[in-house]
Design an enzyme around this catalytic site. Sequence first.
Site, mmCIF file in Angstrom:
data_model
loop_
_atom_site.group_PDB
_atom_site.id
_atom_site.type_symbol
_atom_site.label_atom_id
_atom_site.label_comp_id
_atom_site.label_asym_id
_atom_site.label_seq_id
_atom_site.Cartn_x
_atom_site.Cartn_y
_atom_site.Cartn_z
ATOM 1 N N THR A 1 5.671 8.282 10.420
ATOM 2 C CA THR A 1 6.169 7.083 9.973
ATOM 3 C C THR A 1 5.951 6.753 8.437
ATOM 4 O O THR A 1 6.683 5.620 7.995
ATOM 5 C CB THR A 1 5.894 5.871 11.068
ATOM 6 O OG1 THR A 1 4.362 5.766 10.586
ATOM 7 C CG2 THR A 1 6.158 6.191 12.310
ATOM 8 N N GLU B 1 -1.746 -3.834 12.687
ATOM 9 C CA GLU B 1 -0.858 -3.101 13.764
ATOM 10 C C GLU B 1 -1.590 -3.458 15.069
ATOM 11 O O GLU B 1 -2.825 -3.332 15.322
ATOM 12 C CB GLU B 1 -0.945 -1.560 13.417
ATOM 13 C CG GLU B 1 0.136 -0.917 14.117
ATOM 14 C CD GLU B 1 0.361 0.580 13.464
ATOM 15 O OE1 GLU B 1 -0.794 1.028 13.074
ATOM 16 O OE2 GLU B 1 1.513 1.299 13.992
ATOM 17 N N ARG C 1 0.874 -1.241 0.057
ATOM 18 C CA ARG C 1 0.036 0.045 -0.146
ATOM 19 C C ARG C 1 0.766 1.264 -0.003
ATOM 20 O O ARG C 1 1.925 1.434 0.367
ATOM 21 C CB ARG C 1 -0.847 -0.053 1.217
ATOM 22 C CG ARG C 1 -0.290 0.078 2.505
ATOM 23 C CD ARG C 1 0.091 1.323 3.016
ATOM 24 N NE ARG C 1 0.117 1.466 4.542
ATOM 25 C CZ ARG C 1 1.082 2.233 5.131
ATOM 26 N NH1 ARG C 1 1.717 3.178 4.333
ATOM 27 N NH2 ARG C 1 1.182 2.258 6.548
ATOM 28 N N ARG D 1 -5.595 5.373 0.536
ATOM 29 C CA ARG D 1 -4.566 4.378 0.821
ATOM 30 C C ARG D 1 -4.701 3.504 -0.361
ATOM 31 O O ARG D 1 -5.957 2.832 -0.601
ATOM 32 C CB ARG D 1 -5.092 3.548 2.073
ATOM 33 C CG ARG D 1 -4.595 4.415 3.357
ATOM 34 C CD ARG D 1 -3.079 4.322 3.601
ATOM 35 N NE ARG D 1 -2.736 4.966 4.784
ATOM 36 C CZ ARG D 1 -2.369 4.409 5.996
ATOM 37 N NH1 ARG D 1 -2.595 3.269 6.162
ATOM 38 N NH2 ARG D 1 -2.057 5.266 6.863
ATOM 39 N N ARG E 1 4.117 -7.338 12.384
ATOM 40 C CA ARG E 1 2.879 -6.892 12.894
ATOM 41 C C ARG E 1 2.277 -8.126 13.221
ATOM 42 O O ARG E 1 2.397 -8.984 12.718
ATOM 43 C CB ARG E 1 2.270 -5.760 11.976
ATOM 44 C CG ARG E 1 2.921 -4.441 11.724
ATOM 45 C CD ARG E 1 1.985 -3.632 11.112
ATOM 46 N NE ARG E 1 2.810 -2.525 11.026
ATOM 47 C CZ ARG E 1 2.217 -1.278 10.561
ATOM 48 N NH1 ARG E 1 0.937 -1.097 10.103
ATOM 49 N NH2 ARG E 1 2.811 -0.059 10.407
ATOM 50 N N ARG F 1 4.087 0.785 2.205
ATOM 51 C CA ARG F 1 4.244 -0.431 3.089
ATOM 52 C C ARG F 1 4.036 -1.958 2.356
ATOM 53 O O ARG F 1 2.750 -2.161 1.988
ATOM 54 C CB ARG F 1 3.416 -0.671 4.533
ATOM 55 C CG ARG F 1 3.624 -1.675 5.535
ATOM 56 C CD ARG F 1 2.970 -1.424 6.809
ATOM 57 N NE ARG F 1 1.786 -2.123 6.994
ATOM 58 C CZ ARG F 1 1.564 -3.206 7.261
ATOM 59 N NH1 ARG F 1 2.682 -4.124 7.573
ATOM 60 N NH2 ARG F 1 0.584 -3.881 7.165
ATOM 61 N N GLU G 1 -6.876 6.955 7.421
ATOM 62 C CA GLU G 1 -6.069 7.780 8.182
ATOM 63 C C GLU G 1 -5.300 9.064 7.105
ATOM 64 O O GLU G 1 -4.877 9.832 7.642
ATOM 65 C CB GLU G 1 -4.887 6.929 8.536
ATOM 66 C CG GLU G 1 -4.064 7.581 9.456
ATOM 67 C CD GLU G 1 -2.645 6.997 9.997
ATOM 68 O OE1 GLU G 1 -3.074 6.230 11.032
ATOM 69 O OE2 GLU G 1 -1.531 6.904 9.689
ATOM 70 N N CYS H 1 0.735 10.423 9.429
ATOM 71 C CA CYS H 1 1.531 9.888 10.449
ATOM 72 C C CYS H 1 3.032 9.949 10.032
ATOM 73 O O CYS H 1 3.226 9.615 8.673
ATOM 74 C CB CYS H 1 1.343 8.411 10.554
ATOM 75 S SG CYS H 1 2.389 7.749 11.923
HETATM 76 C C1 CIR Z 1 1.677 5.319 17.898
HETATM 77 O O1 CIR Z 1 2.292 6.404 17.996
HETATM 78 O O2 CIR Z 1 1.821 4.421 18.369
HETATM 79 C C2 CIR Z 1 0.738 5.275 16.775
HETATM 80 N N1 CIR Z 1 0.165 6.818 16.620
HETATM 81 C C3 CIR Z 1 0.876 4.259 15.542
HETATM 82 C C4 CIR Z 1 2.442 5.082 14.947
HETATM 83 C C5 CIR Z 1 2.512 4.468 13.480
HETATM 84 N N2 CIR Z 1 2.956 3.004 13.519
HETATM 85 C C6 CIR Z 1 3.914 2.381 13.537
HETATM 86 O O3 CIR Z 1 4.956 2.911 13.833
HETATM 87 N N3 CIR Z 1 3.922 0.763 13.653
#
Ligand code: CIR
Length: 323
Positions: free
Chosen positions: A240, A281, A93, A196, A276, A247, A192, A238
């Site tokens: 990340t 997640e 994705r 996506r 994961r 991903r 989010e 996010c």
């Molecule tokens: C966190 O801070 O735990 C969530 N906002 C998700 C962060 C992104 N996920 C990740 O790094 N696996």
Amino acid sequence: MSLKIFNALEHQKTDSGFTLAQAINSGIKNSDSSIGVYAGDAQSYKTFSLLFDPIICEYHEFSKNKKHKPDISRLILPSLDPEEKYIRSTRIRVARNLKGFSFPCHISLSQRRKLEKKIVSALDRLKDDLRGKYYSFESIDEKELKRLKKENLWFQKGDRFQDAAGINSDFPKCRGIFHSFDKRFMVWVNEEDHLRIISLERTSDISSVYNRLSRALPTLNQNLDFSRDKTYGYLTSCPTNIGTSMRAGVHIRLEKLERNKDLLHDLVRTYNLQIRGTGGEKTKIRHAVFDISNRQRLGISESRIIQNLHNGLLAIIKAEQNL
Ligand code: CIR
């Protein structure tokens, strides 16, 4: 966040009115967050750079003088698991947000509606095997909903991390999923991120899954203007996910490595991957099925992510066979 950074950012706002308090609310409400911050719009990455930059540099092992060079050209890679003994499915994705709109944690209902319409009209223009149908969560009937859930072509209301960030506002309004008629291509609308974009198969054929995505993206880009930064690549809610926002991963059954977790974790670290849970997640591993995907998304090209994943999975499968 140090007091010095807090004092510098406390009264800052982006042009759309996104504040520091909003950016950190998820981490404040969820002390078990791994990251804890979200961007409310593209400008957040600049306005709150004192907060975001160190997180980005550490997570992606990136430094601001490095260049992020995209490369989404097609790939042909040898088969990973020709007898389909280990890999159950492959999924790649990317996330995209559109220029001129706030991100999902800071968007009004009317803007979400406008965005949904814009995205659906771009999806309607997809051709050949990418052709499909959009299912709005507001108007979907019970039977269709049950099918989408059963076939895993569905996304849920965001978890407590996303909820505290504001991502669930007005849910399920203006949300929905598009899937191609062959169910190998899917787009989540207003989850989010604005989009996506997902390619998936119940096979281990990473090249096929990746090449479908690399075909779809330029077509969508003809009608949708994606938010992108020279240094940070595609901008996402996010931090990340910035950069490639990609991903790429598999669901893989590793019965022996499940009993040798140290070895599995060593391999995952060596190839810069992440594990994961079976259900996504922050979920548990069920029946020895791991979700293994790339960790780094910035400062690495899309095609390099796929090649690294391929190398890592080859090593993991070999280790499982040798045990
Ligand atoms: C966190 O801070 O735990 C969530 N906002 C998700 C962060 C992104 N996920 C990740 O790094 N696996």
